[in-house]
Design an enzyme around this catalytic site. Structure first.
Site, PDB file in Angstrom:
ATOM      1  N   GLU A   1       0.850  -1.190   0.000  1.00 24.39           N
ATOM      2  CA  GLU A   1       0.000   0.000   0.000  1.00 24.39           C
ATOM      3  C   GLU A   1       0.888   1.243   0.000  1.00 24.39           C
ATOM      4  OE1 GLU A   1      -3.151  -0.307   2.904  1.00 24.39           O
ATOM      5  OE2 GLU A   1      -3.189  -2.477   2.714  1.00 24.39           O
TER       6      GLU A   1
ATOM      7  N   LYS B   1      -0.221   4.657  -5.858  1.00 22.62           N
ATOM      8  CA  LYS B   1       0.629   3.483  -5.655  1.00 22.62           C
ATOM      9  C   LYS B   1       1.569   3.247  -6.834  1.00 22.62           C
ATOM     10  CE  LYS B   1      -2.808   1.156  -2.736  1.00 22.62           C
ATOM     11  NZ  LYS B   1      -3.623  -0.060  -2.532  1.00 22.62           N
TER      12      LYS B   1
END
Length: 463
Positions: A3, A58
């Site tokens: 993450e 991300k």
């Protein structure tokens, strides 16, 4: 899946180990990893020098001394390893960047979901795929974007926060951690969350992910920021991966369930779903005094639901009677009702029969209970008296679970007072799982008087 904190850590590691390295050549072992034209990909990158790294959501962005960027998404298990000259690639090394100093940068991906693509530097944030990514928590001035996007949505808050187009960076790990910090149930309808709570969500998103970044992220099976280095934030997780552990705030056993297909861990006591009534489940062995506890709570304003009463009505249903007669051909019917003594004896003799009947009963009872709860005002409190609470899976619906405990002597006394067949009932209940006592949030000792039981309940729920 890595993450935001993990991706940020990988970006920082790359900046530390390969900044100012010049690409001599590229081996594309798995062409499907590259989303750009393969020939163009190799030609543009060959001879380019890495000048910087940044992150969008991300995505890791490689900067070069050229007019393009390289976008890299790690997906489930993508990793980067800096290799020495004598390095031999393995079957999980999908892309190899050969540097002019004789070292390599390997993109290693066990699941093979990771991607790379070249994009022009001009207006690159307005092009796909980056134009579909919302700002991360560190980029947002306030929670207006969250509130405006979710204020009318009648869906659970967790999948809303996983929507990377509204706010990027939060994945399964950190959504669980943020919602726990905010004391918001992951299934709470997004429209019921206040503007102030969205501000708290933003605050804790920054706080938790900021601390995670400072610790190198959270080590999970699919993520290591660098060979020999682990993400140390795993030691600070309060709920993720802690199913069955104790809540750090109240000591209640943490619970895991699937929300929109994602495994989700939360505290059923601290994180209340305000979109549903507060549900207290009452369980315990036969003759323990479950009904007494349920009636005391009913007197306190709880809406009472009894699984036994639902089963009694079920036994009068002609369709269910036909089902039972097929299983127990000699089963008598008395005044339109099942002869329960006969059925009980049959179930004692045949465990397979007992299992079949209980499976059918559980399905019917849970459906009936859930339908009743669904119709109750979310502001109300409900107490559900259900003997096989854990066996039926109803524990997932409860905010609080009371286990009523008695010794053999008191249990026998209670059954005799009800003029019940003591030995038969104790025999059919002999496999009652006492381990469930440890799973309950509250254990009540019912070996004394009703007044003492009332006192214990008052200490939990108030007068």
């Amino acid at each position: 899946m890595p993450e935001l904190p993990e991706v940020e850590t990988v970006k920082n590691v790359l900046k530390e180990i390969v900044l100012n390295h010049t690409i001599k050549s590229i081996d594309v072992i798995r062409p499907e990893t590259v989303r750009s034209d393969l020939k163009e990909f190799k030609e543009k990158l060959t001879g380019a020098t890495i000048t910087d790294f940044s992150r969008v959501g991300k995505y890791i962005v490689f900067h070069f001394d050229r007019d393009f960027y390289l976008l890299s998404h790690l997906r489930m298990e993508g990793k980067y390893f800096h290799r020495e000259e004598k390095f031999r690639p393995n079957h999980n090394d999908l892309i190899l960047f050969h540097f002019t100093d004789g070292t390599y940068l390997s993109f290693n991906d066990t699941r093979r979901f990771g991607t790379m693509e070249i994009v022009p530097t001009e207006n690159y944030l307005e092009r796909e795929p980056l134009n579909k990514i919302g700002p991360d928590p560190f980029m947002m001035k306030d929670a207006s974007r969250l509130y405006e996007n979710f204020k009318d949505k009648n869906v659970a808050i967790k999948p809303c926060l996983l929507d990377q187009s509204v706010m990027s960076g939060l994945g399964n790990i950190y959504v669980d951690e943020v919602l726990f910090a905010c004391k918001i149930h992951p299934e709470t309808p997004a429209k019921l969350i206040t503007r102030k709570q969205y501000e708290e969500i933003l605050y804790y998103s920054r706080d938790i992910m900021g601390r995670a970044i400072s610790k190198g992220g959270t080590t999970i099976i699919s993520y290591h920021p660098r060979e020999g280095i682990n993400g140390e934030f795993r030691f600070e997780l309060k709920v993720y991966g802690q199913n069955g552990g104790k809540c750090v705030n109240c000591g209640t056993p943490l619970r895991k369930k699937f929300v929109n297909g994602r495994g989700t861990t939360f505290c059923p006591k601290c994180q209340i779903n305000i979109g549903k009534p507060y549900v207290v489940g009452v369980t315990g062995p036969v003759g323990s005094g479950k009904s007494t506890v349920a009636k005391i709570l009913e007197e306190k304003g709880f809406i009472r639901i009894s699984a036994d009463e639902i089963v009694h009505e079920l036994y009068k249903d002609k369709k269910y009677q036909q089902f039972l007669v097929k299983l127990v051909p000699n089963l008598p019917l008395i005044d339109g009702d099942v002869d329960r003594n006969f059925l009980r004896k049959a179930m004692i003799k045949d465990q397979r029969l007992k299992h079949q009947i209980e499976e059918m009963v559980h399905h019917h009872v849970l459906t009936k209970i859930n339908n009743q709860i669904h119709k109750i005002n979310p502001q109300k409190k409900v107490v559900v008296e259900i003997p096989l609470l854990f066996e039926s899976g109803f524990n997932d619906k409860c905010n609080e679970i009371i286990y009523v405990d008695v010794n053999d002597e008191v249990q026998i006394k209670h059954l005799e007072e009800r003029c019940s067949p003591v030995n038969e009932l104790r025999q059919i209940n002999q496999n009652f799982n006492l381990a469930n006592k440890k799973k309950a949030t509250v254990v009540l000792d019912n070996n004394g008087t009703v007044a003492n039981l009332n006192k214990q309940i008052n200490s939990i729920f108030g007068k």
